[in-house]
Write a protein that holds these residues in place. Structure first.
Motif, PDB file in Angstrom:
ATOM      1  N   ARG A  15       1.371   0.384  -2.819  1.00 19.83           N
ATOM      2  CA  ARG A  15       2.562  -0.452  -2.626  1.00 19.83           C
ATOM      3  C   ARG A  15       2.601  -1.610  -3.605  1.00 19.83           C
ATOM      4  O   ARG A  15       3.674  -2.106  -3.947  1.00 19.83           O
ATOM      5  CB  ARG A  15       2.586  -1.064  -1.224  1.00 19.83           C
ATOM      6  CG  ARG A  15       2.927  -0.198  -0.124  1.00 19.83           C
ATOM      7  CD  ARG A  15       4.317   0.106   0.250  1.00 19.83           C
ATOM      8  NE  ARG A  15       5.360  -0.861   0.321  1.00 19.83           N
ATOM      9  CZ  ARG A  15       6.631  -0.512   0.125  1.00 19.83           C
ATOM     10  NH1 ARG A  15       6.942   0.704  -0.201  1.00 19.83           N
ATOM     11  NH2 ARG A  15       7.567  -1.393   0.249  1.00 19.83           N
ATOM     12  N   HIS A  18       4.583  -1.065  -6.673  1.00 21.54           N
ATOM     13  CA  HIS A  18       6.008  -0.930  -6.356  1.00 21.54           C
ATOM     14  C   HIS A  18       6.642  -2.302  -6.072  1.00 21.54           C
ATOM     15  O   HIS A  18       7.780  -2.541  -6.458  1.00 21.54           O
ATOM     16  CB  HIS A  18       6.173  -0.019  -5.145  1.00 21.54           C
ATOM     17  CG  HIS A  18       7.590   0.133  -4.685  1.00 21.54           C
ATOM     18  ND1 HIS A  18       8.516   0.856  -5.391  1.00 21.54           N
ATOM     19  CD2 HIS A  18       8.240  -0.369  -3.615  1.00 21.54           C
ATOM     20  CE1 HIS A  18       9.680   0.799  -4.757  1.00 21.54           C
ATOM     21  NE2 HIS A  18       9.533   0.064  -3.678  1.00 21.54           N
ATOM     22  N   ASP A  19       5.903  -3.184  -5.410  1.00 21.17           N
ATOM     23  CA  ASP A  19       6.462  -4.457  -4.970  1.00 21.17           C
ATOM     24  C   ASP A  19       6.240  -5.615  -5.941  1.00 21.17           C
ATOM     25  O   ASP A  19       6.861  -6.665  -5.786  1.00 21.17           O
ATOM     26  CB  ASP A  19       5.861  -4.855  -3.621  1.00 21.17           C
ATOM     27  CG  ASP A  19       6.325  -3.945  -2.497  1.00 21.17           C
ATOM     28  OD1 ASP A  19       7.361  -3.279  -2.675  1.00 21.17           O
ATOM     29  OD2 ASP A  19       5.654  -3.898  -1.454  1.00 21.17           O
ATOM     30  N   TYR A  20       5.346  -5.455  -6.924  1.00 19.40           N
ATOM     31  CA  TYR A  20       4.986  -6.568  -7.798  1.00 19.40           C
ATOM     32  C   TYR A  20       4.945  -6.139  -9.266  1.00 19.40           C
ATOM     33  O   TYR A  20       4.651  -4.990  -9.573  1.00 19.40           O
ATOM     34  CB  TYR A  20       3.584  -7.106  -7.446  1.00 19.40           C
ATOM     35  CG  TYR A  20       3.470  -7.680  -6.062  1.00 19.40           C
ATOM     36  CD1 TYR A  20       3.814  -9.001  -5.812  1.00 19.40           C
ATOM     37  CD2 TYR A  20       3.010  -6.910  -5.002  1.00 19.40           C
ATOM     38  CE1 TYR A  20       3.699  -9.536  -4.544  1.00 19.40           C
ATOM     39  CE2 TYR A  20       2.899  -7.441  -3.733  1.00 19.40           C
ATOM     40  CZ  TYR A  20       3.242  -8.749  -3.511  1.00 19.40           C
ATOM     41  OH  TYR A  20       3.128  -9.283  -2.259  1.00 19.40           O
ATOM     42  N   THR A  48      -3.372  -2.501   2.140  1.00 16.32           N
ATOM     43  CA  THR A  48      -1.927  -2.703   2.142  1.00 16.32           C
ATOM     44  C   THR A  48      -1.518  -4.141   2.448  1.00 16.32           C
ATOM     45  O   THR A  48      -0.671  -4.689   1.759  1.00 16.32           O
ATOM     46  CB  THR A  48      -1.260  -1.753   3.160  1.00 16.32           C
ATOM     47  OG1 THR A  48      -1.684  -0.425   2.860  1.00 16.32           O
ATOM     48  CG2 THR A  48       0.243  -1.832   3.050  1.00 16.32           C
ATOM     49  N   GLY A 127       6.296 -11.133  -7.664  1.00 16.65           N
ATOM     50  CA  GLY A 127       7.104 -10.253  -6.828  1.00 16.65           C
ATOM     51  C   GLY A 127       8.337  -9.727  -7.537  1.00 16.65           C
ATOM     52  O   GLY A 127       8.979 -10.439  -8.304  1.00 16.65           O
ATOM     53  N   LYS A 128       8.647  -8.451  -7.277  1.00 13.24           N
ATOM     54  CA  LYS A 128       9.839  -7.837  -7.861  1.00 13.24           C
ATOM     55  C   LYS A 128      11.035  -8.101  -6.965  1.00 13.24           C
ATOM     56  O   LYS A 128      10.922  -8.190  -5.753  1.00 13.24           O
ATOM     57  CB  LYS A 128       9.663  -6.318  -7.957  1.00 13.24           C
ATOM     58  CG  LYS A 128       8.785  -5.853  -9.069  1.00 13.24           C
ATOM     59  CD  LYS A 128       8.807  -4.334  -9.119  1.00 13.24           C
ATOM     60  CE  LYS A 128       7.886  -3.808 -10.186  1.00 13.24           C
ATOM     61  NZ  LYS A 128       7.852  -2.344 -10.194  1.00 13.24           N
ATOM     62  N   GLU A 130      14.841  -6.725  -5.624  1.00 15.09           N
ATOM     63  CA  GLU A 130      15.294  -5.408  -5.194  1.00 15.09           C
ATOM     64  C   GLU A 130      15.862  -4.593  -6.357  1.00 15.09           C
ATOM     65  O   GLU A 130      15.600  -3.400  -6.483  1.00 15.09           O
ATOM     66  CB  GLU A 130      16.361  -5.567  -4.094  1.00 15.09           C
ATOM     67  CG  GLU A 130      16.581  -4.330  -3.273  1.00 15.09           C
ATOM     68  CD  GLU A 130      15.344  -3.880  -2.517  1.00 15.09           C
ATOM     69  OE1 GLU A 130      15.129  -2.664  -2.441  1.00 15.09           O
ATOM     70  OE2 GLU A 130      14.589  -4.724  -2.018  1.00 15.09           O
ATOM     71  N   LYS A 133      13.138  -2.994  -8.454  1.00 11.51           N
ATOM     72  CA  LYS A 133      12.569  -1.801  -7.834  1.00 11.51           C
ATOM     73  C   LYS A 133      13.479  -0.596  -8.081  1.00 11.51           C
ATOM     74  O   LYS A 133      13.002   0.490  -8.396  1.00 11.51           O
ATOM     75  CB  LYS A 133      12.392  -2.009  -6.334  1.00 11.51           C
ATOM     76  CG  LYS A 133      11.359  -3.052  -5.980  1.00 11.51           C
ATOM     77  CD  LYS A 133      11.294  -3.243  -4.487  1.00 11.51           C
ATOM     78  CE  LYS A 133      10.439  -4.433  -4.123  1.00 11.51           C
ATOM     79  NZ  LYS A 133      10.406  -4.672  -2.677  1.00 11.51           N
TER      80      LYS A 133
END
Length: 157
Positions: A15, A18-20, A48, A127-128, A130, A133
């Protein structure tokens, strides 16, 4: 008994990528109790919800779940206890400087044994949003589609 060599992956934080946005990675040792090592050797851990932080000039890993060792007794460890990270003072100084920037955090990417010693790969990450992503997913899908088309063209020849 022969000494362990090489790298054996225990757990990976999928994750996180995907999130960062991963900006920099560091390898750190872990201070563990005996039953934690036995549980890790059985391949049981979850990164996680984990994160790292710097407190009083020391690096700590928190939120990582290493389940209790099933064959343990009253000496078993708490599953989500804070664990100290072993880093050089210079590396801790760099991490303090990088995490003081707004939006940056420390997250664990993977947990593994390297030459018999438990190590964790931590990353300075941002952090990404939305839309970032969605762009990453679109790029990945486009690359897959191009690979499929290329493979189909090669099969036709």
């Amino acid at each position: 008994m022969p000494r362990e060599e090489g790298r054996k992956l225990i757990a990976q934080n999928k994750r996180a990528r995907h999130d960062y946005h991963i900006e920099d990675t560091y390898e750190a040792g872990l201070v563990l109790r005996g039953t934690e090592v036995k549980s890790l050797r059985a391949g049981r851990a979850n990164l996680t919800d984990g994160y790292a932080l710097i407190r009083d000039g020391e690096a700590w890993l928190e939120g990582v779940h290493i389940p209790e060792y099933t064959m343990g007794t009253w000496t078993n460890h708490a599953a989500r206890r804070p664990r100290k990270l072993l880093l050089h003072r210079r590396e801790i100084g760099k991490l303090i400087h990088k995490t003081n920037e707004p939006g940056h955090t420390l997250i664990p990417l993977s947990l593994y044994f390297k030459d018999g010693k438990a190590k964790v790969e931590i990353a300075v990450a941002r952090g990404k949003r939305e839309y970032d992503k969605r762009q990453d997913i679109a790029k990945r899908d486009a690359a897959r589609e191009m690979d499929r088309a290329r493979a189909a063209r090669l099969r036709r020849r």
